[in-house]
Design a protein around this motif. Structure first.
Motif, PDB file in Angstrom:
ATOM      1  N   TYR A  47      57.781  -0.638  27.344  1.00  0.00           N
ATOM      2  CA  TYR A  47      57.857  -0.392  25.905  1.00  0.00           C
ATOM      3  C   TYR A  47      56.575   0.220  25.346  1.00  0.00           C
ATOM      4  N   GLU A  48      55.435  -0.214  25.853  1.00  0.00           N
ATOM      5  CA  GLU A  48      54.152   0.241  25.328  1.00  0.00           C
ATOM      6  C   GLU A  48      53.751   1.621  25.834  1.00  0.00           C
ATOM      7  N   ILE A  53      61.728   9.723  22.697  1.00  0.00           N
ATOM      8  CA  ILE A  53      63.051   9.250  22.321  1.00  0.00           C
ATOM      9  C   ILE A  53      63.935  10.479  22.083  1.00  0.00           C
ATOM     10  N   TYR A 108      57.240   9.707  20.367  1.00  0.00           N
ATOM     11  CA  TYR A 108      57.511   8.532  19.548  1.00  0.00           C
ATOM     12  C   TYR A 108      56.690   7.332  20.000  1.00  0.00           C
ATOM     13  N   ASP A 109      56.201   6.584  19.045  1.00  0.00           N
ATOM     14  CA  ASP A 109      55.483   5.336  19.308  1.00  0.00           C
ATOM     15  C   ASP A 109      56.461   4.192  19.039  1.00  0.00           C
ATOM     16  N   PHE A 110      56.919   3.537  20.109  1.00  0.00           N
ATOM     17  CA  PHE A 110      57.902   2.482  19.977  1.00  0.00           C
ATOM     18  C   PHE A 110      57.321   1.221  19.348  1.00  0.00           C
ATOM     19  N   GLU A 112      54.845   1.167  16.936  1.00  0.00           N
ATOM     20  CA  GLU A 112      54.716   1.450  15.501  1.00  0.00           C
ATOM     21  C   GLU A 112      56.019   1.948  14.873  1.00  0.00           C
ATOM     22  N   LYS A 113      56.977   2.315  15.728  1.00  0.00           N
ATOM     23  CA  LYS A 113      58.293   2.814  15.294  1.00  0.00           C
ATOM     24  C   LYS A 113      58.173   4.052  14.395  1.00  0.00           C
ATOM     25  N   LYS A 114      57.428   5.052  14.930  1.00  0.00           N
ATOM     26  CA  LYS A 114      57.279   6.296  14.185  1.00  0.00           C
ATOM     27  C   LYS A 114      56.961   7.437  15.149  1.00  0.00           C
ATOM     28  N   SER A 115      57.290   8.639  14.719  1.00  0.00           N
ATOM     29  CA  SER A 115      56.975   9.811  15.532  1.00  0.00           C
ATOM     30  C   SER A 115      55.482  10.087  15.457  1.00  0.00           C
TER      31      SER A 115
END
Length: 139
Positions: A47-48, A53, A108-110, A112-115
């Motif tokens: 995940y990190e 995505i 994508y940063d999973f 922080e949930k943002k591109s």
């Protein structure tokens, strides 16, 4: 452009004795591994570490593919934006284009949930694989 060879398996064949259309999505995903390595060199799916995505995919089936003959998967980049890029894909069998497609992928940063913007070094690598859409389907 990345090129990979796939040997259709018996289980890839449907009742009409040709490669089932659902298999092409897997083959095109495999073809993106070279591009995935620019973002995550060891392809670690934790995940990190994973940084991509997929937000869109499309396929055109040009002609039937059959069991018994290898298929060449060609993968390249069609466009590059700030945080996303579009890959192009082709499946060739016996010297003929059999399927083609595109995928839009976002850096994508999973956590922080943002591109995120595509880093310059990765952008340079992607640029090396740019291809014009009008060249799709040409040998």
């Amino acid at each position: 452009m990345f090129k990979d060879c796939v040997t259709p398996r018996f289980g890839n064949i449907d009742g009409l004795k040709h490669v089932n259309n659902t298999v092409v999505a897997d083959w095109f995903e495999m073809g993106r591994n070279g591009i995935f390595r620019y973002f995550t060199p060891d392809l670690d799916l934790s995940y990190e570490k994973w940084k991509l995505i997929m937000v869109r995919t499309e396929f055109d089936f040009v002609s039937q593919m059959y069991y018994g003959t290898d298929v060449e998967i060609r993968t390249y980049v069609l466009s590059i934006g700030n945080s996303s890029f579009t890959t192009g894909h082709e499946a060739w069998q016996d010297g003929e284009l059999k399927a083609k497609g595109k995928a839009v992928i976002v850096h994508y940063d999973f956590v922080e949930k943002k591109s995120e913007p595509i880093p310059d070094k990765i952008r340079e690598n992607l640029i090396r694989h740019l291809r014009n859409e009008e060249d799709i389907g040409k040998p």
